[in-house]
Scaffold this motif. Sequence first.
Motif, PDB file in Angstrom:
ATOM      1  N   UNK A 129       0.653  -0.916   0.135  1.00  0.00           N
ATOM      2  CA  UNK A 129       0.179  -0.278  -0.260  1.00  0.00           C
ATOM      3  C   UNK A 129       1.030   1.507  -0.214  1.00  0.00           C
ATOM      4  N   UNK A 130      -0.144   2.336  -0.180  1.00  0.00           N
ATOM      5  CA  UNK A 130       0.791   3.701  -0.543  1.00  0.00           C
ATOM      6  C   UNK A 130       2.191   4.394   1.001  1.00  0.00           C
ATOM      7  N   UNK A 131       1.044   3.583   2.194  1.00  0.00           N
ATOM      8  CA  UNK A 131       1.596   3.641   3.362  1.00  0.00           C
ATOM      9  C   UNK A 131       2.716   2.798   4.012  1.00  0.00           C
ATOM     10  N   UNK A 132       2.856   1.428   3.082  1.00  0.00           N
ATOM     11  CA  UNK A 132       3.545   0.572   3.561  1.00  0.00           C
ATOM     12  C   UNK A 132       4.820   1.612   2.656  1.00  0.00           C
ATOM     13  N   UNK A 133       4.161   1.102   1.494  1.00  0.00           N
ATOM     14  CA  UNK A 133       5.825   2.300   0.827  1.00  0.00           C
ATOM     15  C   UNK A 133       6.529   3.143   1.528  1.00  0.00           C
ATOM     16  N   UNK A 154       4.293   6.835  -8.568  1.00  0.00           N
ATOM     17  CA  UNK A 154       2.937   6.335  -9.214  1.00  0.00           C
ATOM     18  C   UNK A 154       3.657   7.143 -10.404  1.00  0.00           C
ATOM     19  N   UNK A 155       4.820   7.839 -10.666  1.00  0.00           N
ATOM     20  CA  UNK A 155       4.904   8.189 -11.722  1.00  0.00           C
ATOM     21  C   UNK A 155       5.798   6.984 -12.225  1.00  0.00           C
ATOM     22  N   UNK A 156       6.500   6.016 -11.860  1.00  0.00           N
ATOM     23  CA  UNK A 156       7.211   5.174 -12.868  1.00  0.00           C
ATOM     24  C   UNK A 156       6.368   3.499 -12.758  1.00  0.00           C
ATOM     25  N   UNK A 157       5.328   3.830 -12.233  1.00  0.00           N
ATOM     26  CA  UNK A 157       3.834   3.112 -12.700  1.00  0.00           C
ATOM     27  C   UNK A 157       3.656   1.559 -11.530  1.00  0.00           C
ATOM     28  N   UNK A 158       4.557   2.199  -9.896  1.00  0.00           N
ATOM     29  CA  UNK A 158       4.332   1.070  -8.965  1.00  0.00           C
ATOM     30  C   UNK A 158       2.599   1.410  -8.423  1.00  0.00           C
ATOM     31  N   UNK A 159       2.641   2.153  -8.428  1.00  0.00           N
ATOM     32  CA  UNK A 159       1.160   2.748  -7.761  1.00  0.00           C
ATOM     33  C   UNK A 159       0.337   3.259  -8.713  1.00  0.00           C
ATOM     34  N   UNK A 160      -1.078   2.951  -9.407  1.00  0.00           N
ATOM     35  CA  UNK A 160      -2.283   3.507  -9.348  1.00  0.00           C
ATOM     36  C   UNK A 160      -2.191   5.057  -9.717  1.00  0.00           C
ATOM     37  N   UNK A 161      -2.712   5.600 -10.526  1.00  0.00           N
ATOM     38  CA  UNK A 161      -3.143   6.647 -10.159  1.00  0.00           C
ATOM     39  C   UNK A 161      -2.847   7.978 -11.527  1.00  0.00           C
ATOM     40  N   UNK A 162      -1.882   7.379 -11.925  1.00  0.00           N
ATOM     41  CA  UNK A 162      -1.332   8.984 -12.529  1.00  0.00           C
ATOM     42  C   UNK A 162      -2.165   9.453 -13.899  1.00  0.00           C
TER      43      UNK A 162
END
Length: 183
Positions: A129-133, A154-162
Amino acid sequence: MSYCTAIETMQSEEKKALHKNYHDYHYGFPIHDDNELFGRLILEINQAGLSWETILKKETSFRKAYSNFNIKKVATYTEADRERLLADAGIIRNKLKVNAAIENAKTILALQKEFGSFEKWLEHHHPKTKEEWVKLFKKTFRFTGGEIVNEFLMSIGYLRGAHDENCPVHKQILKQKPMWQKK
């Protein structure tokens, strides 16, 4: 308002072109080169407290100042290099951010030794999750708060939402199988 929508409302054509290039060809696309991953981390760290536009305008200067984001070179920077960076008007002259870049390069070298690459270290910890990262990055790197970690991933494709799901770039990114698709 999303980044995808915001670009269309930008007044200056120069500003719109600067953001559109990043949006269309970089933001959210997977990066597989450790030096480029490191470079994106440097840019995200330097954006803290500033506009992304400021960083986009200075990206070429950042590349030049930080040896084209070569991790091995930056990890060996001396006190003279720190002073050179702090005197470089082409980048953000903030001692904490300069020190973070150098120390984070050293950390990435250690991660490369242990995991084979910075990218493999990221893959090893996926999914989180974002919090864990954020917790992991704060433990591992310098100057990596919640917003920096969120935007970097997000900018490198690890988190959704870009991108908005109806954005044409979103469809291009899906073809490259970003990590956020892999659970």
